[in-house]
Write an enzyme that holds these catalytic residues in place. Structure first.
Site, short mmCIF file in Angstrom:
data_model
loop_
_atom_site.label_atom_id
_atom_site.label_comp_id
_atom_site.label_asym_id
_atom_site.label_seq_id
_atom_site.Cartn_x
_atom_site.Cartn_y
_atom_site.Cartn_z
CE LYS A 26 -4.03 0.88 -0.08
NZ LYS A 26 -6.15 0.35 -0.50
CG ASP A 83 -7.25 3.19 -1.10
OD1 ASP A 83 -7.93 2.59 -1.05
OD2 ASP A 83 -7.23 4.66 -0.13
P1 NDP Z 1 -13.11 8.08 -2.78
O1 NDP Z 1 -11.92 9.12 -2.60
O2 NDP Z 1 -13.73 7.46 -3.81
O3 NDP Z 1 -14.08 8.25 -1.70
C1 NDP Z 1 -14.01 8.23 -0.25
C2 NDP Z 1 -15.50 9.15 -0.15
O4 NDP Z 1 -15.19 8.50 1.10
C3 NDP Z 1 -15.39 10.16 -0.16
O5 NDP Z 1 -17.13 9.81 -0.49
C4 NDP Z 1 -14.99 10.79 0.79
O6 NDP Z 1 -15.65 12.43 0.96
C5 NDP Z 1 -15.55 9.82 2.37
N1 NDP Z 1 -14.28 10.04 3.74
C6 NDP Z 1 -12.66 10.24 3.10
N2 NDP Z 1 -13.03 10.47 4.52
C7 NDP Z 1 -13.96 10.59 5.47
C8 NDP Z 1 -13.82 11.01 6.91
N3 NDP Z 1 -12.57 10.84 7.42
N4 NDP Z 1 -15.08 11.20 6.93
C9 NDP Z 1 -16.73 10.72 6.49
N5 NDP Z 1 -16.17 10.50 5.03
C10 NDP Z 1 -14.57 10.64 4.84
O7 NDP Z 1 -12.39 6.85 -2.07
P2 NDP Z 1 -12.42 5.30 -2.40
O8 NDP Z 1 -13.82 5.13 -2.77
O9 NDP Z 1 -11.80 4.03 -2.98
O10 NDP Z 1 -12.25 4.57 -1.20
C11 NDP Z 1 -13.51 4.44 0.11
C12 NDP Z 1 -13.01 3.14 0.73
O11 NDP Z 1 -13.07 1.33 0.49
C13 NDP Z 1 -11.31 3.32 1.56
O12 NDP Z 1 -11.46 2.90 3.07
C14 NDP Z 1 -10.59 2.57 0.88
O13 NDP Z 1 -9.57 2.19 1.41
C15 NDP Z 1 -11.74 0.79 0.16
N6 NDP Z 1 -11.07 0.44 -1.39
C16 NDP Z 1 -11.05 1.25 -2.29
C17 NDP Z 1 -10.87 0.57 -3.74
C18 NDP Z 1 -10.80 1.08 -4.81
O14 NDP Z 1 -10.60 -0.03 -5.27
N7 NDP Z 1 -10.85 2.36 -4.72
C19 NDP Z 1 -10.42 -0.74 -2.89
C20 NDP Z 1 -11.44 -1.46 -1.90
C21 NDP Z 1 -10.99 -0.85 -1.12
P3 NDP Z 1 -15.29 13.33 0.47
O15 NDP Z 1 -15.93 13.58 -1.03
O16 NDP Z 1 -15.40 14.13 1.38
O17 NDP Z 1 -13.77 13.72 0.57
#
Ligand code: NDP
Length: 450
Positions: free
Chosen positions: A125, A165
Site C-alpha cells: 500500500k 484508493d
Molecule cells: P474516494 O476518494 O473515491 O471516496 C472516499 C469517500 O469517502 C468520499 O465520499 C469522501 O468524502 C469520504 N470520506 C473520506 N474520508 C472521510 C472521513 N474521514 N469521514 C467521512 N467521509 C470520508 O475513495 P474510494 O471510494 O476509492 O475508497 C473508499 C474506501 O474503500 C476506502 O476505505 C478505501 O481504502 C476502500 N477501498 C477502495 C478500493 C478501490 O478500488 N478504490 C478497493 C478496496 C477498498 P469527500 O467526498 O468529502 O472527500
C-alpha cells in the site's frame, strides 16, 4: 501471556504510535488463535513475527510547486508488505490523514485480502499526506509527477503494481503513469485503474462497489434471501460508494442515504444516481449540492452530529454498506443499525468498523461481510487488468463482470468454509482472517526463511 498477545506487545514497542496498524493486527491475531493451536508449525516457523513486519518500507519527500509559485512539501510512502503470493499489490491514498501507521494497516489488510482472491498477488500500500481537495488539475499533475519521480524506482509490472484508493482515481493514475513512462521509457502495466484507451480494464472502476454488492447477495442467498426490494444505505460518495449504489439499484434495491466528509443525504424516495455522479464525480462538489437540487432530500451536516459523520447509521435500512473510510462505524452505530432492523452489513471500505463494533456485528446473527473479503473485488479486477496488459488484449465488460462475480462467490465460499472448520460458523471475520492467513503462511513455509 498467549503467543499472539506477546507478538502484539512486542510490535507496540518496536513500532510505536501506529494505532490503526495495531488495530488491524490485533483483529487478525484474535481470529487466528484456534488455527495456531491446531497447527504448531506456524509458531515453529515464527510466521506471526515475520508476517507483521513489512518486507520493505519506503518513505520519501514529495516536493512540488503550487499555482502561486510556492514550494510545498509532503510525505510519500510505499509499504511493500508481502511478496509471498505474487508482486506487491495495493492502492495509493492521497489524504491529509495519511501516515506510516495508516499505510501499514492498509498494507497488512491487503496481504490477506489478496490471498482470498485466489490470484497471484502479494500485499502492499502507499500514499501521501497530500490533500487533493481544492487543488487545480495542474497542481494535481505536478504533485503526481513528483511522487512518481521517487516511486518509479520501486515498482514494476512483476515487482509492485499500485492502484487507486481514497483521493486517487483515473485522473491521478493518468498523471502517475505518464511520469513513469517518461522516466523509464517503457509502456508497462505498472499501475492498474488506467484509462481505457491506454491499458485500463473495463469494469475496474466499478469493481470494488459491484463486488461488495455481489458479496452481500451471496451472504443473503445463503440465508434464503436477496437484495431485491431491500432498503439500503451506503456511506461515502466516492468511487466505491457510487458503484455500490449503482449495482444495488441494478439488483432492485432502494438506496435511501449516502454521505461524504461534510454530512449525510437522506433521500427516502431513493437516491438519484445520475445527479449524485454529476455532483461528486463530474463537478467534484459537496453532497449538500445534491440536496439543494432535490426538494425531498434532506442534508444532515456534520455539525448537527457532534460525533462525526454517524448520522447515516441512524437511518433505518435492511442492509448497510460502509464505503467511506476506517473506523467510521462505532459500536453505538452498530447497535442503532440492528435496533432499526438492519440484517446485513457489508464493508466496501477498509476497516470501517471499530474493534468493538466488529466483535458485536460478527457475533450477531446478521449477515456481516468484513472488508477483507467483501471489498476484494477491486484488487481482483486489478489482477484481471494485469492479465489483459500481459497478453495485450482487452476483455469485454461482460467478461470482466462475469469473472468478478465468480471471484466474489469463491471468496464467500472460502471464508464461510474456514469459519465452519474452526467452529465459528457464520463468523466471516474469523473465516476471512484464517483462510487468508493460512494460504500466505503455508507459502511462506514453502519458501524458507526470507
Ligand atoms: P474516494 O476518494 O473515491 O471516496 C472516499 C469517500 O469517502 C468520499 O465520499 C469522501 O468524502 C469520504 N470520506 C473520506 N474520508 C472521510 C472521513 N474521514 N469521514 C467521512 N467521509 C470520508 O475513495 P474510494 O471510494 O476509492 O475508497 C473508499 C474506501 O474503500 C476506502 O476505505 C478505501 O481504502 C476502500 N477501498 C477502495 C478500493 C478501490 O478500488 N478504490 C478497493 C478496496 C477498498 P469527500 O467526498 O468529502 O472527500
Amino acid at each position: 501471556m498467549p503467543y499472539t498477545e506477546d507478538t502484539l506487545e512486542a510490535l507496540r514497542k518496536s513500532s510505536p504510535a501506529q494505532d490503526e496498524f495495531f488495530q488491524a493486527v490485533a483483529e487478525v491475531l484474535h481470529s487466528l488463535r484456534p488455527l495456531l493451536d491446531a497447527s504448531p508449525r506456524y509458531r515453529a516457523h515464527r510466521i506471526i513475527e515475520r508476517i507483521v513486519e513489512p518486507e520493505r518500507q519506503i518513505f520519501f519527500r514529495v516536493a512540488w510547486v503550487d499555482d502561486e509559485g510556492t514550494v510545498q512539501v509532503n510525505k510519500g510512502y510505499r509499504v511493500q508488505f508481502s511478496s509471498t503470493l505474487g508482486p506487491y499489490k495495493g492502492g495509493i491514498r492521497f489524504h491529509p490523514g495519511v501516515n506510516a501507521g495508516i499505510v501499514k494497516f492498509l498494507g497488512f489488510e491487503q496481504i490477506f485480502k489478496n490471498a482470498l482472491t485466489g490470484l497471484a498477488l502479494g500485499g502492499g500500500k502507499g500514499g501521501a499526506n497530500f490533500n487533493p481537495k481544492g487543488r487545480s488539475d495542474n497542481e494535481i499533475m505536478r504533485f503526481c509527477q513528483s511522487f512518481m519521480t521517487e516511486l518509479y524506482r520501486h515498482v514494476g509490472p512483476t515487482v509492485d503494481v499500485p492502484a487507486g484508493d481514497i483521493g486517487v482515481g483515473t485522473r491521478e493514475i493518468g498523471y502517475l503513469y505518464g511520469q513513469y513512462k517518461r522516466i523509464t521509457g517503457s509502456f508497462d502495466g505498472v499501475l492498474t485503474g488506467k484509462g481505457l484507451a491506454w491499458g485500463g480494464s473495463l469494469g475496474r472502476k466499478e469493481a470494488t462497489g459491484y463486488g461488495s454488492v455481489y458479496f452481500a447477495e451471496e451472504m443473503l442467498n445463503a440465508r434464503g434471501e436477496g437484495l431485491e426490494g431491500k432498503t439500503c444505505i451506503v456511506s461515502g460518495s466516492g468511487n466505491v460508494a457510487l458503484h455500490t449504489v449503482e449495482q444495488l439499484q441494478k439488483m432492485g434495491a432502494r438506496v435511501v442515504a449516502v454521505s461524504d466528509s461534510g454530512g449525510t443525504v437522506h433521500h427516502e424516495e431513493g437516491v438519484d444516481l445520475e445527479l449524485l455522479k454529476e455532483v461528486k464525480q463530474v463537478n467534484r462538489g459537496r453532497l449538500e449540492e445534491y440536496a439543494s437540487e432535490q426538494s425531498d432530500a434532506r442534508f444532515i451536516p456534520l455539525s448537527e452530529y457532534p460525533e462525526g459523520g454517524h448520522a447515516i447509521w441512524a437511518i433505518p435500512c435492511d442492509a448497510a454498506f460502509p464505503s467511506a473510510t476506517q473506523n467510521e462505524l462505532t459500536l453505538s452505530d452498530a447497535r442503532t443499525l440492528l435496533e432499526n432492523g438492519c440484517q446485513c452489513v457489508c464493508e466496501g471500505a477498509n476497516m470501517p468498523a471499530t474493534p468493538d463494533a466488529v466483535g458485536y456485528l460478527a457475533e450477531s446473527r446478521i449477515a456481516y461481510g468484513p472488508g477483507k473479503a467483501a471489498n476484494a473485488g477491486g484488487v481482483a479486477t486489478s489482477q484481471l487488468e494485469m492479465s489483459q496488459n500481459a497478453s495485450m488484449r482487452q476483455w469485454s465488460m461482460d467478461e470482466v463482470d462475469r469473472r468478478l462475480r465468480e471471484i466474489m462467490k469463491g471468496i464467500h465460499e472460502t471464508v464461510s468454509e474456514a469459519a465452519e472448520e474452526f467452529g465459528a460458523s457464520g463468523n466471516l471475520v474469523h473465516g476471512a482472517n484464517i483462510a487468508g492467513f493460512r494460504k500466505v503462511a503455508d507459502a511462506m513455509i514453502d519458501q524458507g526463511v526470507v
